[in-house]
Design a protein around this motif. Structure first.
Motif, mmCIF file in Angstrom:
data_model
loop_
_atom_site.group_PDB
_atom_site.id
_atom_site.type_symbol
_atom_site.label_atom_id
_atom_site.label_comp_id
_atom_site.label_asym_id
_atom_site.label_seq_id
_atom_site.Cartn_x
_atom_site.Cartn_y
_atom_site.Cartn_z
ATOM 1 N N LEU A 34 0.823 -1.211 0.000
ATOM 2 C CA LEU A 34 0.000 0.000 0.000
ATOM 3 C C LEU A 34 0.862 1.268 0.000
ATOM 4 C CD1 LEU A 34 -3.131 -0.789 2.181
ATOM 5 C CD2 LEU A 34 -2.686 -1.212 -0.238
ATOM 6 N N GLY A 35 1.981 1.218 0.719
ATOM 7 C CA GLY A 35 2.869 2.387 0.709
ATOM 8 C C GLY A 35 3.412 2.638 -0.688
ATOM 9 N N ALA A 36 3.841 1.581 -1.356
ATOM 10 C CA ALA A 36 4.377 1.735 -2.712
ATOM 11 C C ALA A 36 3.296 2.221 -3.672
ATOM 12 C CB ALA A 36 4.966 0.412 -3.200
ATOM 13 N N ALA A 37 2.097 1.714 -3.500
ATOM 14 C CA ALA A 37 0.996 2.191 -4.351
ATOM 15 C C ALA A 37 0.798 3.687 -4.139
ATOM 16 C CB ALA A 37 -0.289 1.427 -4.025
ATOM 17 N N MET A 38 0.879 4.119 -2.888
ATOM 18 C CA MET A 38 0.672 5.542 -2.608
ATOM 19 C C MET A 38 1.785 6.401 -3.214
ATOM 20 S SD MET A 38 0.086 7.472 1.001
ATOM 21 C CE MET A 38 0.265 9.251 1.118
ATOM 22 N N GLY A 39 3.033 5.979 -3.024
ATOM 23 C CA GLY A 39 4.144 6.761 -3.578
ATOM 24 C C GLY A 39 4.057 6.851 -5.091
ATOM 25 N N ALA A 40 3.649 5.756 -5.715
ATOM 26 C CA ALA A 40 3.498 5.757 -7.170
ATOM 27 C C ALA A 40 2.344 6.668 -7.582
ATOM 28 C CB ALA A 40 3.271 4.328 -7.668
ATOM 29 N N ALA A 41 1.262 6.621 -6.826
ATOM 30 C CA ALA A 41 0.096 7.453 -7.144
ATOM 31 C C ALA A 41 0.408 8.933 -6.972
ATOM 32 C CB ALA A 41 -1.085 7.053 -6.252
ATOM 33 N N MET A 42 1.147 9.255 -5.927
ATOM 34 C CA MET A 42 1.497 10.664 -5.667
ATOM 35 C C MET A 42 2.326 11.261 -6.790
ATOM 36 S SD MET A 42 2.727 10.310 -1.731
ATOM 37 C CE MET A 42 3.529 11.912 -1.629
ATOM 38 N N THR A 43 3.089 10.394 -7.482
ATOM 39 C CA THR A 43 4.055 10.912 -8.449
ATOM 40 C C THR A 43 3.691 10.565 -9.893
ATOM 41 O OG1 THR A 43 5.447 8.939 -8.077
ATOM 42 C CG2 THR A 43 5.946 10.892 -6.767
ATOM 43 N N LEU A 66 -5.517 6.043 -6.416
ATOM 44 C CA LEU A 66 -5.213 4.614 -6.440
ATOM 45 C C LEU A 66 -6.450 3.812 -6.057
ATOM 46 C CD1 LEU A 66 -4.996 3.627 -3.257
ATOM 47 C CD2 LEU A 66 -2.830 4.819 -3.381
ATOM 48 N N VAL A 67 -6.374 2.514 -6.352
ATOM 49 C CA VAL A 67 -7.457 1.596 -5.998
ATOM 50 C C VAL A 67 -6.859 0.451 -5.184
ATOM 51 C CG1 VAL A 67 -9.225 0.022 -6.880
ATOM 52 C CG2 VAL A 67 -8.705 2.137 -8.128
ATOM 53 N N ARG A 71 -10.320 5.459 -12.636
ATOM 54 C CA ARG A 71 -10.308 6.805 -13.228
ATOM 55 C C ARG A 71 -10.551 7.901 -12.204
ATOM 56 N NH1 ARG A 71 -13.130 5.559 -19.136
ATOM 57 N NH2 ARG A 71 -12.219 3.470 -19.282
ATOM 58 N N ASP A 72 -10.935 7.513 -11.009
ATOM 59 C CA ASP A 72 -11.244 8.502 -9.981
ATOM 60 C C ASP A 72 -9.944 9.093 -9.416
ATOM 61 O OD1 ASP A 72 -13.860 9.250 -8.290
ATOM 62 O OD2 ASP A 72 -12.096 9.295 -6.972
ATOM 63 N N PRO A 73 -9.935 10.394 -9.138
ATOM 64 C CA PRO A 73 -8.699 11.002 -8.615
ATOM 65 C C PRO A 73 -8.469 10.783 -7.124
ATOM 66 C CG PRO A 73 -10.390 12.678 -8.948
ATOM 67 C CD PRO A 73 -10.972 11.383 -9.442
ATOM 68 N N ASP A 74 -9.379 10.106 -6.438
ATOM 69 C CA ASP A 74 -9.224 9.867 -5.004
ATOM 70 C C ASP A 74 -8.902 8.399 -4.730
ATOM 71 O OD1 ASP A 74 -9.820 12.455 -3.818
ATOM 72 O OD2 ASP A 74 -11.826 12.207 -4.678
ATOM 73 N N PRO A 75 -8.408 8.093 -3.533
ATOM 74 C CA PRO A 75 -8.177 6.690 -3.166
ATOM 75 C C PRO A 75 -9.505 5.951 -2.990
ATOM 76 C CG PRO A 75 -7.685 8.131 -1.299
ATOM 77 C CD PRO A 75 -7.963 9.025 -2.475
ATOM 78 N N VAL A 76 -9.627 4.811 -3.654
ATOM 79 C CA VAL A 76 -10.871 4.046 -3.614
ATOM 80 C C VAL A 76 -10.606 2.645 -3.062
ATOM 81 C CG1 VAL A 76 -12.821 3.135 -4.956
ATOM 82 C CG2 VAL A 76 -11.720 5.287 -5.656
ATOM 83 N N ILE A 77 -11.390 2.252 -2.074
ATOM 84 C CA ILE A 77 -11.335 0.884 -1.558
ATOM 85 C C ILE A 77 -12.392 0.091 -2.311
ATOM 86 C CG2 ILE A 77 -11.540 -0.601 0.462
ATOM 87 C CD1 ILE A 77 -9.220 1.431 0.653
ATOM 88 N N PHE A 78 -11.960 -0.953 -3.018
ATOM 89 C CA PHE A 78 -12.837 -1.718 -3.904
ATOM 90 C C PHE A 78 -12.994 -3.113 -3.321
ATOM 91 C CE2 PHE A 78 -13.930 -4.077 -7.757
ATOM 92 C CZ PHE A 78 -14.827 -3.213 -8.370
ATOM 93 N N LEU A 79 -14.169 -3.363 -2.735
ATOM 94 C CA LEU A 79 -14.398 -4.594 -1.981
ATOM 95 C C LEU A 79 -15.080 -5.635 -2.872
ATOM 96 C CD1 LEU A 79 -15.776 -2.659 1.092
ATOM 97 C CD2 LEU A 79 -13.560 -3.811 1.017
#
Lengths: 344, 326
Positions: free
Chosen positions: B64-73, B113-114, B163-171
């Motif tokens: 999740l941390g790596a996903a966030m860093g990738a999403a931020m950049t 990110l998702v 496609r959403d610009p916010d973090p989405v939790i997809f259950l």
């Protein structure tokens, strides 16, 4: 100009035309002094009740922030901790923006929405200051993954304290970065104390970062973190390795914080004489001597000192005069549409 | 038009988005070469290659941390957490990092990110591999939370999430993976924050999510056939943003509200909706709203025990009938 003068006066065997050079040395000095003066001012303003909340100062640790930042290129990314004022200033963020945030003013870096522990200035490559220990090591890996994936040449540099080496995210990130060979540089500022407890009391190895490097097939690197030249050269080497696609580095820089962990901490747990001993190795003092060794005149140094003090004084006055943030920013930027709506 | 499984819809949804945008990358445990422990990512590694579909160590924080860093950049990562129960070992990112970075930085930091995850019970996996954690996520400002119940919604809502610009939790519901549904050909893109009325009705509104949706539909058919009670079934689909208007509109029509929730009772999503209805549509109601939930206990492993704790069509039928007919 300056170079010619200094070459003539350079200390034997270490002339100013060495790999660092005079311009960079003056920049390293200015950077460290800016941090010192701004942090000292933050402490003074706290005593006047003008800095609210908590704050974690880097007094005594300036050389690590300045050395790593001065070796960066534009576009390189810094990931900092709650003790992040130094790293933010070192990337060129103005003292006014930093003090403004600490003083909770509208002129602050995040207009008072983040506070001391979350300084962020993406335009300067400061990708956030993280207050949950260890959280930003994996995040730095992700930024480095993006660089690797897109073929970008920037390096992600992640700063953290010795206490971070005992949290799971540290080990997850180190393994992840090593396996994926990511262009990330992990910098452990070992200031000997995990908050209030000596790091040695709670860690199985003497060097909390470096002694773990072998577990991830990384080189064991320990440097004196109070000499900006050593820090700068170490950073250059690690960045070059990352840019060449040769993977991450883990560097343990030994240093010492002159103040307590946070504003609440008078640091009474320190053995007598320890602070005094480390103050003899004060990075600012060391670097002033170093500049003189290389032939930089007292006048040049005094000029920088005066400029930095003026920047900090001017910033202080600007922050005192700045308004508090308006209430309408309370609900902005929760979501990417700029607002906070969670329902229709 | 084709009939495909919920599992294959996950593959098709990810593939649709990765084909569209090179910035979409995918990481998780056993997701690449092995195709996922639920086989919901089979073929993606072969189709998109090792740079875009990556196996990770068992390191949920690093994922999740790596996903966030990738999403931020600049990337748009899809991260898989194998079981939603494991959110508990990487909850810092879900609770503290993804949703707060934009706010704390005064709008500087983005986090598109998702996080996909296998949620829910029915597999006899016991208390640490069966939970419905939608209420863990719903309570955090800055997150979006989606839980599809059908293959077509999996594709459409996953596309909307990516496609959403916010973090989405997809259950994704584990027990729905083998279920089938009709899916149109071509690109499918849905809209977050929209509930769907799956069965119109006059006498009562039944709100459900994920696995509870087919159970609510089955209950509605039986209530009609056996008791003459005509229920409207609404698939909530998206907890954040929440389509309150569709819910309030349905209650205004039927005057009765039932929620069917798989999450344990305390602070379940239905409690929030009931409070909204009580605040804003109290005089539309002919009877107290009723929540049908899993009780406030850890989930047991044995068939006979697990089956009895989750809301079933029988329990829904019985609860609605008793409420309406006494």
């Amino acid at each position: 100009m300056a170079t010619a003068r200094n070459s003539a006066q350079a200390a034997p065997g270490s002339g100013l035309n060495d790999d660092i050079g005079e311009d960079k040395r003056l920049a390293l000095y200015r950077s460290q002094l800016r941090i010192r003066e701004a942090e000292q001012r933050a402490f003074d303003l706290f005593l006047q009740n003008l800095v609210k909340g908590t704050s974690h100062l880097s007094l005594g640790q300036e050389a690590v922030a300045s050395g790593f930042a001065e070796a960066m290129q534009k576009g390189d990314l810094s990931f900092c901790t709650y003790r992040g004022h130094a790293h933010t200033l070192a990337r060129g963020v103005s003292v006014e923006k930093v003090l403004g945030e600490l003083m909770q003013r509208d002129n602050g870096l995040m207009r008072g929405k983040g506070g001391s522990m979350h300084l962020t200035s993406e335009e300067h490559g400061v990708m956030g200051s993280y207050a949950i220990i260890g959280a930003h090591l994996p995040i730095a890996c992700g930024a480095a993954w993006r660089a690797q994936y897109k073929g970008d040449k920037d390096v992600s540099v992640c700063f953290f304290g010795d206490g971070t080496t005992n949290i799971g995210a540290f080990h997850e990130a180190l393994n992840f970065a090593a396996v994926w060979k990511l262009p990330v540089v992990f910098v452990c500022e070992n200031n000997l104390y995990m908050e209030y407890t000596p790091i040695g009391d709670v860690t199985a190895v003497p060097h909390p970062a470096a002694d773990r490097a072998a577990a991830y097939r990384l080189e064991r690197i320990i440097i004196g973190g109070n000499g900006a030249d050593v820090v700068y050269r170490t950073a250059q080497k690690a960045y070059a390795k990352a840019r060449a696609g040769e993977g991450p580095s883990l560097i343990e820089a030994l240093t010492y914080r002159h103040s307590g962990h946070s504003r609440a901490d008078p640091a009474k747990y320190r053995p007598e004489g320890e602070l005094e001993k480390w103050k003899e190795r004060d990075p600012i003092k060391i670097y002033r001597e170093r500049l003189k060794q290389f032939g930089v005149g007292d006048k040049v140094i005094a000029g920088i000192d005066a400029e930095v003090r003026k920047e900090v004084d001017d910033a202080t006055e600007a922050c005192k005069a700045a308004p508090m943030p308006p209430l309408d920013i309370l609900t902005t930027d929760v979501y990417a549409d700029g607002g906070w709506a969670w329902r229709n | 038009m084709a009939e495909i499984t919920y599992r294959d819809a996950v593959i098709r949804g990810i593939a649709q988005e990765m084909s569209r945008d090179n910035d979409v990358v995918f990481l998780g445990e056993d997701v690449a070469k092995a195709g996922g422990v639920f086989k919901a990512t089979v073929g993606l590694y072969e189709q998109f290659g090792p740079l875009r579909v990556r196996d990770t160590p068992i390191s949920e924080q690093a994922i999740l941390g790596a996903a966030m860093g990738a999403a931020m950049t600049g990337l748009k990562p899809i991260a898989e957490i194998m079981f939603s129960d494991f959110f508990a070992v990487c909850f810092d990112y879900i609770a503290n990092e993804f949703p707060k970075s934009r706010y704390m930085s005064n709008g500087q930091t983005k986090c598109p990110l998702v996080v996909r995850t296998g949620n829910g019970a029915g597999s006899r996996f016991g208390a640490q591999h069966s939970q419905s954690v939608e209420n863990w996520c719903m309570m955090i400002p800055g997150l979006k939370v989606v839980a599809p119940s059908s293959p077509v919604d999996v594709i459409g809502l996953l596309a909307a999430a990516v496609r959403d610009p916010d973090p989405v939790i997809f259950l994704e519901h584990k027990s729905l993976y083998p279920t089938k549904g009709e899916v149109p050909d071509g690109e499918i893109v849905d809209k977050l924050g929209t509930a769907k009325i799956l069965r119109p009705g006059r006498d009562a509104t039944i709100l459900a999510l994920a696995l509870m949706v087919p159970r609510a539909l089955e209950a509605a058919e039986r209530l009609k056939a056996e008791h003459g009670i005509d229920c409207e079934v609404v698939d909530v689909r998206s907890l954040v943003p929440l389509d309150t208007q569709t819910i309030l509109g349905s209650v205004a029509k039927t005057h009765r509200l039932f929620t069917v929730e798989e999450n344990p009772r305390l602070c379940g999503w239905g409690a929030e909706i009931v409070s909204i209805v009580a605040d804003e549509a109290f005089y539309d109601l002919d009877s107290p709203p009723v929540r049908i939930t899993t009780p406030h206990i850890p989930l047991p492993a044995a068939d006979i025990l697990e089956d009895i704790v989750l809301p079933t069509p029988e329990r829904i039928v019985d609860t609605v009938r008793r409420s309406l007919q006494g």
